[in-house]
Write a protein that holds these residues in place. Structure first.
Motif, short mmCIF file in Angstrom:
data_model
loop_
_atom_site.label_atom_id
_atom_site.label_comp_id
_atom_site.label_asym_id
_atom_site.label_seq_id
_atom_site.Cartn_x
_atom_site.Cartn_y
_atom_site.Cartn_z
N LYS A 72 0.83 -1.21 0.00
CA LYS A 72 0.00 0.00 0.00
C LYS A 72 0.86 1.26 0.00
O LYS A 72 0.59 2.20 -0.74
CB LYS A 72 -0.95 0.01 1.20
CG LYS A 72 -2.09 -0.96 1.08
CD LYS A 72 -3.01 -0.85 2.28
CE LYS A 72 -4.16 -1.81 2.19
NZ LYS A 72 -5.06 -1.71 3.35
N SER A 73 1.89 1.28 0.84
CA SER A 73 2.76 2.46 0.88
C SER A 73 3.61 2.59 -0.38
O SER A 73 3.89 3.69 -0.83
CB SER A 73 3.67 2.43 2.11
OG SER A 73 3.01 2.97 3.21
N ARG A 74 4.00 1.48 -0.95
CA ARG A 74 4.79 1.53 -2.18
C ARG A 74 3.97 2.04 -3.35
O ARG A 74 4.51 2.66 -4.28
CB ARG A 74 5.36 0.14 -2.50
CG ARG A 74 6.49 -0.25 -1.57
CD ARG A 74 7.10 -1.56 -1.95
NE ARG A 74 7.66 -1.50 -3.30
CZ ARG A 74 8.17 -2.55 -3.92
NH1 ARG A 74 8.21 -3.72 -3.32
NH2 ARG A 74 8.66 -2.42 -5.14
N ALA A 75 2.66 1.82 -3.31
CA ALA A 75 1.80 2.28 -4.41
C ALA A 75 1.79 3.80 -4.54
O ALA A 75 1.60 4.33 -5.64
CB ALA A 75 0.38 1.76 -4.21
N ILE A 76 2.02 4.50 -3.43
CA ILE A 76 1.96 5.97 -3.45
C ILE A 76 3.07 6.56 -4.32
O ILE A 76 2.78 7.28 -5.28
CB ILE A 76 2.00 6.54 -2.01
CG1 ILE A 76 0.83 6.03 -1.18
CG2 ILE A 76 2.08 8.06 -2.04
CD1 ILE A 76 -0.53 6.42 -1.66
#
Length: 184
Positions: free
Chosen positions: A141-145
Motif C-alpha cells: 500500500k505504501s509503495r503504491a503511493i
C-alpha cells in the motif's frame, strides 16, 4: 498557523498541543495495524507521548525557519494521519518523506492526494531538489503511493530497519525537481 486546503474534504495543517488526545487515540486505534511497518509504536503508550511528539513537530518549524516539516492530515475535520519530512538536508536540498494513515481512512485516495500536495510543497516552498520515500519492501500500500506519483524506484537497502523481532528491507524511491516539473 500552517493550513493547506487540498480539496473540500482534505487538508494539511500544523499540529497543535490540543491535538494530543485525538492523535493519541488515532495512533492507539491503528497500533496493531501500523506495527507491521512502523517501529516506534512501543514508545507511544499514553497521551503525553503524543503530546511530546507534537511539541517536537512544532520545534521542527523553528529548525526550518518557519516551514513545517510534519503536518496532520485532516479528512472531513478529523485527524486521519500524518505526513512529513523525516529528514531534511538543507545542504543537498533533499527531503525524505514519511506518512501513515489510520486504518479507517484507507482506500479513499487520501494519502495519494496528501503526498502529491507535500511533494509540491517540498519543491516549491522548501526549495528541495530531491524527495525520497523509503518503504518496507513488502508494504504494498505504501509503495503504491510513490509509484502512482511518478517516483523512480532506485534500489533496495537490505535489512534497513529493525521491526520488533526482524529486519525489513527498504525500497528507495526518488523524484527530482526537474522530473516533477516535466510531469506537471
Amino acid at each position: 498557523m500552517f493550513l493547506h486546503k487540498i480539496d473540500e474534504e482534505l487538508s494539511l495543517r500544523l499540529f497543535n498541543v490540543n491535538d494530543a488526545k485525538e492523535f493519541f487515540n488515532l495512533t492507539i486505534q491503528a497500533k496493531a495495524y501500523l506495527k507491521e511497518w512502523l517501529g516506534w509504536l512501543d514508545y507511544t503508550n499514553k497521551e503525553e507521548d503524543s503530546l511530546e511528539f507534537i511539541k517536537a513537530t512544532l520545534n521542527g518549524v523553528i529548525e526550518t525557519g518557519g516551514f513545517p516539516k510534519t503536518t496532520a492530515i485532516i479528512y472531513k475535520g478529523k485527524i486521519a494521519g500524518i505526513i512529513g519530512f523525516n529528514e531534511l538536508n538543507k545542504t543537498h536540498r533533499i527531503g525524505v518523506m514519511g506518512y501513515w494513515l489510520g486504518q479507517e481512512f484507507q482506500g479513499k485516495g487520501i494519502m495519494a492526494r496528501a503526498c502529491q500536495s507535500y511533494v509540491e510543497y517540498g519543491f516549491t516552498e522548501l526549495g528541495l531538489n530531491r524527495i525520497e520515500i523509503r518503504v518496507a519492501e513488502e508494504n504494498r500500500k505504501s509503495r503504491a503511493i510513490p509509484e502512482k506519483l511518478g517516483f523512480t524506484k532506485e534500489g533496495t537497502i537490505r535489512q534497513a530497519e529493525w521491526l520488533y523481532d526482524h529486519y525489513v528491507d527498504h525500497v528507495i524511491y526518488g523524484l527530482l525537481v526537474d522530473e516533477w516539473k516535466n510531469k506537471k
